[in-house]
Structure formats: structure tokens, C-alpha cells
Motif scaffolding. Structure first.
Motif, PDB file in Angstrom:
ATOM      1  N   UNK A 301       0.815  -1.204   0.000  1.00  0.00           N
ATOM      2  CA  UNK A 301       0.000   0.000   0.000  1.00  0.00           C
ATOM      3  C   UNK A 301       0.854   1.261   0.000  1.00  0.00           C
ATOM      4  N   UNK A 302       1.990   1.213   0.704  1.00  0.00           N
ATOM      5  CA  UNK A 302       2.891   2.364   0.709  1.00  0.00           C
ATOM      6  C   UNK A 302       3.460   2.614  -0.685  1.00  0.00           C
ATOM      7  N   UNK A 303       3.875   1.546  -1.367  1.00  0.00           N
ATOM      8  CA  UNK A 303       4.390   1.704  -2.724  1.00  0.00           C
ATOM      9  C   UNK A 303       3.286   2.165  -3.680  1.00  0.00           C
ATOM     10  N   UNK A 304       2.071   1.665  -3.480  1.00  0.00           N
ATOM     11  CA  UNK A 304       0.959   2.089  -4.335  1.00  0.00           C
ATOM     12  C   UNK A 304       0.640   3.559  -4.124  1.00  0.00           C
ATOM     13  N   UNK A 305       0.681   4.012  -2.882  1.00  0.00           N
ATOM     14  CA  UNK A 305       0.447   5.430  -2.603  1.00  0.00           C
ATOM     15  C   UNK A 305       1.529   6.291  -3.250  1.00  0.00           C
ATOM     16  N   UNK A 306       2.768   5.793  -3.215  1.00  0.00           N
ATOM     17  CA  UNK A 306       3.854   6.514  -3.873  1.00  0.00           C
ATOM     18  C   UNK A 306       3.631   6.585  -5.372  1.00  0.00           C
ATOM     19  N   UNK A 307       3.167   5.483  -5.946  1.00  0.00           N
ATOM     20  CA  UNK A 307       2.864   5.445  -7.382  1.00  0.00           C
ATOM     21  C   UNK A 307       1.774   6.460  -7.733  1.00  0.00           C
ATOM     22  N   UNK A 308       0.701   6.485  -6.950  1.00  0.00           N
ATOM     23  CA  UNK A 308      -0.387   7.429  -7.217  1.00  0.00           C
ATOM     24  C   UNK A 308       0.072   8.866  -7.022  1.00  0.00           C
ATOM     25  N   UNK A 309       0.933   9.087  -6.057  1.00  0.00           N
ATOM     26  CA  UNK A 309       1.446  10.444  -5.815  1.00  0.00           C
ATOM     27  C   UNK A 309       2.223  10.953  -7.014  1.00  0.00           C
ATOM     28  N   UNK A 310       3.127  10.115  -7.545  1.00  0.00           N
ATOM     29  CA  UNK A 310       3.911  10.527  -8.699  1.00  0.00           C
ATOM     30  C   UNK A 310       3.042  10.679  -9.934  1.00  0.00           C
ATOM     31  N   UNK A 311       2.055   9.793 -10.089  1.00  0.00           N
ATOM     32  CA  UNK A 311       1.158   9.893 -11.225  1.00  0.00           C
ATOM     33  C   UNK A 311       0.365  11.186 -11.180  1.00  0.00           C
ATOM     34  N   UNK A 312      -0.134  11.548 -10.008  1.00  0.00           N
ATOM     35  CA  UNK A 312      -0.908  12.781  -9.864  1.00  0.00           C
ATOM     36  C   UNK A 312      -0.025  14.002 -10.083  1.00  0.00           C
ATOM     37  N   UNK A 313       1.197  13.941  -9.582  1.00  0.00           N
ATOM     38  CA  UNK A 313       2.110  15.075  -9.759  1.00  0.00           C
ATOM     39  C   UNK A 313       2.417  15.303 -11.228  1.00  0.00           C
ATOM     40  N   UNK A 314       2.644  14.210 -11.970  1.00  0.00           N
ATOM     41  CA  UNK A 314       2.907  14.338 -13.400  1.00  0.00           C
ATOM     42  C   UNK A 314       1.690  14.844 -14.144  1.00  0.00           C
ATOM     43  N   UNK A 315       0.488  14.384 -13.729  1.00  0.00           N
ATOM     44  CA  UNK A 315      -0.718  14.866 -14.385  1.00  0.00           C
ATOM     45  C   UNK A 315      -0.955  16.343 -14.133  1.00  0.00           C
ATOM     46  N   UNK A 316      -0.658  16.821 -12.923  1.00  0.00           N
ATOM     47  CA  UNK A 316      -0.843  18.236 -12.615  1.00  0.00           C
ATOM     48  C   UNK A 316       0.166  19.103 -13.365  1.00  0.00           C
TER      49      UNK A 316
END
Length: 317
Positions: A301-316
Motif C-alpha cells: 500500500x505504501x508503494x501504491x500510494x507513492x505510485x499514485x502520488x507521482x502519477x498525480x504530480x505528473x498529471x498536474x
């Protein structure tokens, strides 16, 4: 003189004008209808996720705090399952093997797909054929692939050692040796799963503007310099995302140790997921299996949260 009575016709009441339909109201109703229709189509998928993904996950978290044996009522034991699993000698071996497998998979299975994608991107002929060749292992069922490699690694008549004998080179125990079993499984996993990664890298490479490479060539950059200063910066987001996804996937390795080595030799290939299988189906200890599953869930879950964080940052961005 006779006056004719003037005939009066009663006035017709004025009709109330019918209000014209509001365009905004029509759009709102259509939007609501479209949303209800979309949610109706999603309802089947949501029900499947609820029954086969969310409910088992929640149920596993509950059982992790219970003494659960099929056929008898569950008994609440608090964190006793976590304590028992933590002190199991196989626990440290499973986590050590899983983390080592993940590290080796990053070193071996992360660089090779990128290099293959670079080679395929430079091809001028038969590019489609080589794409199919690279992706072919992904289309083989994982169990079939593991059985093929088990025969390949056979220390007696396996193809690997037969090839080494033909070349007059020393043979190896491969998956039967405690010091070589884990790297042998890493090779299997890399071969079986790199096809999809290569295609993703290839798509990212083909999206790089050609003007950047032309400018680098005019500046006198060689191939390695173009890869370092153009290719890697332009694909860094894809590289990072695939790295995180590979960490999440390799930490759940199960098929290769289950089919090829059975966790041996000497627990050299026991992984966390394989230990969960042993607790549940060999030891009949579902509480311990769920406790170990919750530990793995928290880490992934920690790695998945990191993945979503980077994905959202790139999308923004």
C-alpha cells in the motif's frame, strides 16, 4: 322605432402561454440520465469488485486478529497471530528472499527491457516481427512457463547444462543450488514478464520528438550521450512508474518458487507470498496467513500510494 338588442359575444379568455422548455433544464436532465446510465453499466463491475476484492480484503484483516479454524467459531486473539508469525524462523527468510528477489529483479529485469526497447526502436526492418518475438513469453501461461524452465534447469539432462557441456564449460545446479536458486528464478521472471515492459518503453521512445536527437547529433553527441541526455530525461516518468510497478509485482512473486523450487533448497526461495500459502493450506493456520497478508498489504500500500502520488504530480504538471 324598435331597437334591436345588441347581441354580445362573450370574450374568449386569453390562453396562458406555454412556457418554452429551458435549455439549461434539458441539459441537466440529459446529464443526469447519462450519469445514471453510466453508473448502471458500472454497477456490475462494482459488485464484482465488492464481492471478490474488497470483501476478501476486509475479511482477511478481521481474521488476522482471530484464531480461525474452518468448522469452529472464530476466537478473538488480538495481535497474537502477528507475534507468532513474527517469531517464525521462516518469516525472516521469506522477507529476506523477497527483498533480494526484488533487488535482483530491478538490476536484471529493469535494465534489459530498456535496452531491448532501444534496440527495437533503432531497427529499420522486421520491427513488427521482433515485437511479437519479445512479447511472446507474456502470452504463455505462467505455470507452463515455469514448467519449461524447470526442465531447462534440470541439473542432469536439462538444456542449460547440456549446452554448457557442449561448450566444455562447468555446469551448475541452477534452481537446485542454495546459492543459485534465487537468481535462477529472477531470470525466469524477467524472461516471462519483460514483453509488456519493452512495449511500454518502445511507445515512450517513439513519442520523443526527433528534433531533439537531430540537435544532439549536430552538437556532436554520440549514441551513449544521446541516450543519457535525451532519451533518459524524456522517459524518466515512464521509467519511474515502471520501477514502482515492478517493485509491487516482484514482491508478490509466487508461481516461480511454487512450481520450480517448492521454496527450497534450504528455504532459499521461500517468499512472503509462498509463506502465506504454507500457513493457509499446509499449516491450516488462516489467522497467521492473514496476519502475514496484512503486513504485505501495508508495505505494498505504501508503494501504491507513492505510485499514485507521482502519477498525480505528473498529471498536474
Amino acid at each position: 322605432m324598435t331597437k334591436t338588442a345588441e347581441r354580445r359575444i362573450p370574450a374568449r379568455p386569453a390562453a396562458h402561454p406555454v412556457p418554452a422548455p429551458s435549455p439549461a433544464g434539458d441539459r441537466g436532465r440529459r446529464r443526469l440520465t447519462d450519469q445514471l446510465r453510466a453508473y448502471g453499466f458500472l454497477l456490475g463491475g462494482l459488485i464484482c469488485f465488492a464481492l471478490f476484492s474488497w470483501y476478501p480484503a476486509i475479511r482477511a484483516v478481521v481474521i488476522a486478529f482471530q484464531k480461525y479454524t474452518p468448522g469452529s467459531p472464530p476466537e478473538w486473539v488480538g495481535t497474537a497471530n502477528f507475534s507468532r508469525v513474527w517469531h517464525d524462523p521462516e518469516f525472516s527468510a521469506a522477507w529476506r528472499n523477497t527483498l533480494t528477489f526484488t533487488l535482483l529483479a530491478l538490476l536484471v529485469g529493469f535494465a534489459i527491457p530498456f535496452v531491448l526497447a532501444l534496440v527495437l526502436n533503432e531497427l529499420r526492418h522486421a520491427k513488427a516481427f521482433f515485437r511479437v518475438v519479445v512479447y511472446l513469453p507474456v502470452m504463455i501461461p505462467p505455470v507452463v512457463s515455469a514448467l519449461l524452465w524447470k526442465w531447462f534447469y534440470d541439473p542432469g539432462a536439462g538444456l542449460a547444462n547440456e549446452t554448457l557441456r557442449f561448450l566444455h564449460l562447468p555446469t551448475s545446479n541452477w534452481s537446485n543450488g542454495a546459492d543459485t536458486a534465487l537468481i535462477s528464478l529472477v531470470i525466469v521472471a524477467t524472461w516471462a514478464n519483460m514483453g509488456g515492459t519493452v512495449l511500454i518503453y518502445l511507445a515512450a521512445l517513439q513519442s520523443i520528438p526527433g528534433e531533439l536527437y537531430e540537435a544532439a547529433e549536430l552538437d556532436g553527441a554520440n549514441l551513449l550521450q544521446r541516450v543519457r541526455h535525451v532519451t533518459v530525461p524524456q522517459t524518466r516518468f515512464v521509467i519511474l512508474m515502471l520501477m514502482l510497478l515492478q517493485i509491487i509485482a516482484t514482491m508478490q512473486v509466487f508461481t516461480e518458487p511454487f512450481v520450480i523450487t517448492g521454496g527450497g533448497p534450504e528455504n532459499a526461495t521461500v517468499t512472503v507470498l509462498y509463506l502465506i500459502y504454507k500457513y493457509a493450506f499446509l499449516y491450516n493456520d488462516f489467522g497467521g496467513a492473514c496476519a502475514l497478508s496484512v503486513m504485505l498489504l501495508v508495505l505494498l500500500g505504501a508503494f501504491s500510494a507513492l505510485y499514485l502520488r507521482f502519477t498525480r504530480s505528473e498529471g498536474d504538471a
